[in-house]
Design an enzyme around this catalytic site. Structure first.
Site, short mmCIF file in Angstrom:
data_model
loop_
_atom_site.label_atom_id
_atom_site.label_comp_id
_atom_site.label_asym_id
_atom_site.label_seq_id
_atom_site.Cartn_x
_atom_site.Cartn_y
_atom_site.Cartn_z
N LYS A 1 0.82 -1.22 0.00
CA LYS A 1 0.00 0.00 0.00
C LYS A 1 0.85 1.26 0.00
O LYS A 1 2.04 1.25 0.30
CB LYS A 1 -1.00 -0.01 1.17
CG LYS A 1 -2.16 -0.97 0.91
CD LYS A 1 -3.22 -0.95 1.98
CE LYS A 1 -4.32 -1.96 1.61
NZ LYS A 1 -5.34 -2.08 2.66
N ARG B 1 -3.26 -10.01 5.30
CA ARG B 1 -3.72 -10.09 3.90
C ARG B 1 -2.61 -9.57 3.01
O ARG B 1 -2.27 -8.39 3.08
CB ARG B 1 -5.00 -9.25 3.76
CG ARG B 1 -5.61 -9.24 2.37
CD ARG B 1 -6.82 -8.31 2.31
NE ARG B 1 -7.46 -8.31 1.00
CZ ARG B 1 -7.07 -7.55 -0.01
NH1 ARG B 1 -6.05 -6.72 0.12
NH2 ARG B 1 -7.69 -7.61 -1.17
C1 PT1 Z 1 -7.83 -4.61 3.50
C2 PT1 Z 1 -8.15 -4.59 2.11
C3 PT1 Z 1 -9.23 -5.42 1.68
N1 PT1 Z 1 -7.48 -3.82 1.21
C4 PT1 Z 1 -9.56 -6.16 3.87
N2 PT1 Z 1 -9.91 -6.19 2.58
C5 PT1 Z 1 -7.87 -3.83 -0.08
N3 PT1 Z 1 -10.24 -6.91 4.77
C6 PT1 Z 1 -8.93 -4.64 -0.50
C7 PT1 Z 1 -3.08 2.16 -0.89
O1 PT1 Z 1 -3.06 3.00 0.01
O2 PT1 Z 1 -6.85 -3.89 4.00
N4 PT1 Z 1 -8.53 -5.39 4.34
N5 PT1 Z 1 -9.59 -5.41 0.37
C8 PT1 Z 1 -7.12 -2.99 -1.07
N6 PT1 Z 1 -7.33 -1.60 -0.81
C9 PT1 Z 1 -6.32 -0.65 -0.90
C10 PT1 Z 1 -6.36 0.47 -0.07
C11 PT1 Z 1 -5.24 -0.83 -1.73
C12 PT1 Z 1 -5.32 1.39 -0.08
C13 PT1 Z 1 -4.19 0.09 -1.77
C14 PT1 Z 1 -4.23 1.19 -0.92
O3 PT1 Z 1 -2.17 2.03 -1.74
#
Ligand code: PT1
Length: 362
Positions: free
Chosen positions: A301, A336
């Site tokens: 992230k 995850r």
């Molecule tokens: C998470 C999650 C998810 N993240 C759960 N499910 C994502 N339970 C999708 C960035 O800042 O943390 N927990 N499902 C993906 N979401 C992101 C959010 C991807 C922020 C990248 C960023 O780069």
């Protein structure tokens, strides 16, 4: 009513499982695991003012907590209570959830998984690397991502879920905010519902999720993916996230989803700026007071890029491993991740070094 006392377990030490050690001096076993905490950060919130103090367990037990006595002992009990199994998988040691994006615009797999076969093959590869849970998602919820219509999401994930279910007994989770996708995924044999909106996005989600009788992962987010990181507002991000998750757990219980089927996740990167993300990471163990297993998703992230000046998501693997290990060392049960074999190797060595046990398989 707003909670006014919070407890964050600190001072983690390895603790021989099942041994009857004096809790005051040797620490309290966290959630039935072989990690124990030997101190507490006591956090008191009065409106906008927040006071924090770190104390040893012995002092915590000796002090008179006045009107906080009951809430404090409830929190301590919630931290101590062993967690149940997740669809047969014990959560007394760290578990890995492997990410399988079935989206053309995936943030770091860049549309490589264009076909059903490729997605299934990727999922099976993650399982072979040691993933305990395979998380299948057909709607990107990364910052700035647009809503995907339900028909489109279903056409992306359903064929993958059906084909994958034929080929594996590993746990499969569906990463969705939409009730019809939850229902269809349950029908296709998934084991877990993972909803980044904690069953708030779709007005039918709470009811439908309860009807599936599947475990649910409730994640904190502020706002919708498209705009959530523009201007997030918190009084105290760490405590506000706790309050939100606590409320969602109550809502689930009221809808017929017992605590034994709930997992909580503070939602790194969801309506959070760098300082918010760091505050949450540093206080992960606070959320054990919710009394449910915890999940952390920080893999590749943006915060890692910001902290270490790494532009490309694919180059954020070492930082992602550090985030995973730091949360696991605070007792987080599930991470995850994209990079399953790298994460597993790191956890193996961390376990061996901490517990002095070369058979500490994860
Ligand atoms: C998470 C999650 C998810 N993240 C759960 N499910 C994502 N339970 C999708 C960035 O800042 O943390 N927990 N499902 C993906 N979401 C992101 C959010 C991807 C922020 C990248 C960023 O780069």
């Amino acid at each position: 009513m707003r909670r006014s006392i919070y407890l964050r377990p600190i001072g983690f030490v390895p603790r021989p499982a099942g041994e009857d050690l004096d809790e005051t001096s040797m620490g309290v076993s966290l959630a039935g695991s072989n990690l124990a905490f030997t101190g507490l950060e006591v956090i008191e919130r009065y409106g906008k003012s927040v006071e924090r103090q770190c104390i040893a367990l012995s002092e915590f037990f000796e002090r008179d907590w006045g009107r906080h006595t009951m809430p404090a002992s409830d929190l301590l009990e919630a931290m101590r209570e062993p967690r149940g199994r997740l669809k047969g998988v014990s959560l007394d040691r760290p578990r890995i959830m492997g990410i399988v994006n079935v989206t053309p615009d995936s943030f770091s797999d860049g549309g490589k998984l264009g076909s059903v076969q490729a997605a299934v093959a990727h999922a099976l590869e993650l399982e072979a690397m040691g993933a305990d849970i395979l998380d299948i998602g057909g709607e990107s919820t990364r910052p700035g991502a647009a809503l995907v219509p339900v028909e489109e999401e279903l056409s992306r994930v359903l064929p993958v879920l059906k084909a994958l279910r034929e080929k594996t007994d590993a746990l499969i989770s569906i990463d969705t905010r939409k009730a019809p996708v939850m229902a269809a995924a349950a029908e296709a044999g998934v084991d877990i519902i993972n909803d980044v909106s904690a069953l708030t996005f779709d007005p039918d989600a709470l009811k439908v999720a309860a009807e599936t009788r599947l475990p649910v992962m409730l994640m904190h987010a502020q706002g919708d993916p498209e705009t959530m990181n523009d201007e997030p507002v918190y009084q105290d991000v760490v405590l506000d996230v706790f309050d939100f998750l606590e409320k969602r757990i109550f809502a689930c219980e009221a809808a017929g989803i017992p605590k034994s089927r709930i997992i909580a996740d503070p939602g790194i990167g969801f309506g959070k700026h760098l300082h918010h993300n760091i505050a949450v990471l540093a206080s992960m163990s606070l959320y054990h007071g919710l009394g449910v297993p915890l999940l952390l998703g920080a893999s590749r992230k943006k915060l890692i890029g910001q902290l270490c000046n790494v532009e490309l998501a694919t180059e954020r693997v070492p930082g992602s491993i550090a985030a995973a290990l730091s949360s696991i060392s605070q007792g987080v049960q599930i991470v995850r991740v994209h990079d399953v074999s790298e994460t597993k190797q790191a956890i193996c060595v961390w376990q061996a070094a901490l517990f002095g046990d070369e058979d500490a398989v994860i």
